[in-house]
Design a protein around this motif. Structure first.
Motif, short mmCIF file in Angstrom:
data_model
loop_
_atom_site.label_atom_id
_atom_site.label_comp_id
_atom_site.label_asym_id
_atom_site.label_seq_id
_atom_site.Cartn_x
_atom_site.Cartn_y
_atom_site.Cartn_z
N LYS A 82 0.81 -1.22 0.00
CA LYS A 82 0.00 0.00 0.00
C LYS A 82 0.85 1.27 0.00
O LYS A 82 0.46 2.31 0.53
CB LYS A 82 -0.99 -0.01 1.16
CG LYS A 82 -1.97 -1.17 1.08
CD LYS A 82 -3.06 -1.05 2.07
CE LYS A 82 -4.03 -2.20 2.11
NZ LYS A 82 -4.15 -3.12 1.08
N LYS A 83 2.00 1.19 -0.63
CA LYS A 83 2.87 2.35 -0.82
C LYS A 83 2.56 2.92 -2.19
O LYS A 83 3.37 2.86 -3.11
CB LYS A 83 4.34 1.95 -0.68
CG LYS A 83 4.70 1.46 0.71
CD LYS A 83 6.17 1.09 0.80
CE LYS A 83 6.52 0.63 2.20
NZ LYS A 83 7.93 0.26 2.31
N TRP A 84 1.34 3.43 -2.32
CA TRP A 84 0.82 3.87 -3.62
C TRP A 84 1.69 4.94 -4.25
O TRP A 84 2.02 4.85 -5.44
CB TRP A 84 -0.62 4.39 -3.47
CG TRP A 84 -1.51 3.46 -2.73
CD1 TRP A 84 -1.98 3.63 -1.46
CD2 TRP A 84 -2.01 2.19 -3.17
NE1 TRP A 84 -2.76 2.56 -1.09
CE2 TRP A 84 -2.80 1.66 -2.12
CE3 TRP A 84 -1.87 1.47 -4.34
CZ2 TRP A 84 -3.45 0.44 -2.22
CZ3 TRP A 84 -2.52 0.24 -4.43
CH2 TRP A 84 -3.29 -0.25 -3.40
N ARG A 85 2.02 5.96 -3.50
CA ARG A 85 2.79 7.08 -4.06
C ARG A 85 4.16 6.60 -4.56
O ARG A 85 4.58 6.94 -5.65
CB ARG A 85 2.96 8.19 -3.04
CG ARG A 85 3.73 9.37 -3.63
CD ARG A 85 3.95 10.46 -2.63
NE ARG A 85 2.67 11.10 -2.34
CZ ARG A 85 2.45 11.87 -1.31
NH1 ARG A 85 3.42 12.10 -0.45
NH2 ARG A 85 1.28 12.43 -1.13
N GLN A 86 4.85 5.82 -3.73
CA GLN A 86 6.16 5.33 -4.12
C GLN A 86 6.07 4.44 -5.35
O GLN A 86 6.92 4.51 -6.24
CB GLN A 86 6.82 4.58 -2.97
CG GLN A 86 8.28 4.25 -3.23
CD GLN A 86 8.97 3.60 -2.05
OE1 GLN A 86 8.34 3.30 -1.04
NE2 GLN A 86 10.25 3.37 -2.18
N ALA A 87 5.04 3.61 -5.44
CA ALA A 87 4.86 2.73 -6.60
C ALA A 87 4.63 3.55 -7.87
O ALA A 87 5.23 3.27 -8.91
CB ALA A 87 3.69 1.78 -6.38
N ILE A 88 3.79 4.57 -7.79
CA ILE A 88 3.50 5.40 -8.96
C ILE A 88 4.73 6.18 -9.39
O ILE A 88 5.06 6.24 -10.58
CB ILE A 88 2.30 6.32 -8.67
CG1 ILE A 88 1.03 5.49 -8.57
CG2 ILE A 88 2.16 7.41 -9.74
CD1 ILE A 88 -0.17 6.24 -8.02
N VAL A 89 5.43 6.77 -8.42
CA VAL A 89 6.65 7.52 -8.75
C VAL A 89 7.69 6.60 -9.37
O VAL A 89 8.31 6.93 -10.38
CB VAL A 89 7.21 8.23 -7.49
CG1 VAL A 89 8.60 8.78 -7.74
CG2 VAL A 89 6.27 9.34 -7.05
N TYR A 90 7.85 5.42 -8.79
CA TYR A 90 8.82 4.44 -9.31
C TYR A 90 8.47 4.03 -10.73
O TYR A 90 9.33 3.99 -11.61
CB TYR A 90 8.86 3.25 -8.37
CG TYR A 90 9.84 2.16 -8.74
CD1 TYR A 90 11.15 2.44 -9.08
CD2 TYR A 90 9.46 0.82 -8.70
CE1 TYR A 90 12.05 1.44 -9.40
CE2 TYR A 90 10.34 -0.18 -9.00
CZ TYR A 90 11.64 0.12 -9.35
OH TYR A 90 12.53 -0.87 -9.66
N LEU A 91 7.21 3.74 -10.96
CA LEU A 91 6.76 3.33 -12.29
C LEU A 91 7.02 4.41 -13.33
O LEU A 91 7.67 4.15 -14.35
CB LEU A 91 5.26 2.99 -12.23
CG LEU A 91 4.59 2.71 -13.57
CD1 LEU A 91 5.07 1.39 -14.12
CD2 LEU A 91 3.08 2.69 -13.39
#
Length: 109
Positions: A82-91
């Motif tokens: 549930k680390k949504w922001r980090q996942a989106i930034v990483y992607l």
């Protein structure tokens, strides 16, 4: 085919040891590896290497050095945590910077 295999072996070792060295920067170790690999591929592509050298470095070494599967897996792990922001930034940064650095490598030649 042997040239690609030797290059792949060396690229996999480089990726493994660099990943171990950068392990505390998860998932940014994979990001750094993929971005530097994208840059190198763009640079080498612009050089128009001989076939055997392209197979050895471009396909073998850099194909094993960079890793889309680890990138995808790490994105899923971040989403699962549930680390949504980090996942989106990483992607988005991985895709954007991968393309930009491949172009930069190409343009430098």
């Amino acid at each position: 085919m042997i040239i690609v295999g030797i290059g792949g072996f060396l690229g996999a070792l480089a990726r493994f040891y660099l990943g171990k060295w950068l392990v505390h920067t998860y998932p940014w170790a994979t990001f750094l590896i993929n971005i530097t690999g994208s840059f190198a591929l763009g640079f080498l592509f612009a050089l128009q290497l001989s076939d055997w050298l392209w197979h050895f470095i471009g396909i073998g070494f850099l194909g094993a050095y960079t890793t889309f599967s680890t990138f995808g897996f790490e994105c899923l792990q971040l989403l699962e945590q549930k680390k949504w922001r980090q996942a989106i930034v990483y992607l988005f940064t991985t895709v954007l910077f991968g393309i930009l650095f491949a172009a930069l490598g190409f343009l430098l030649v």
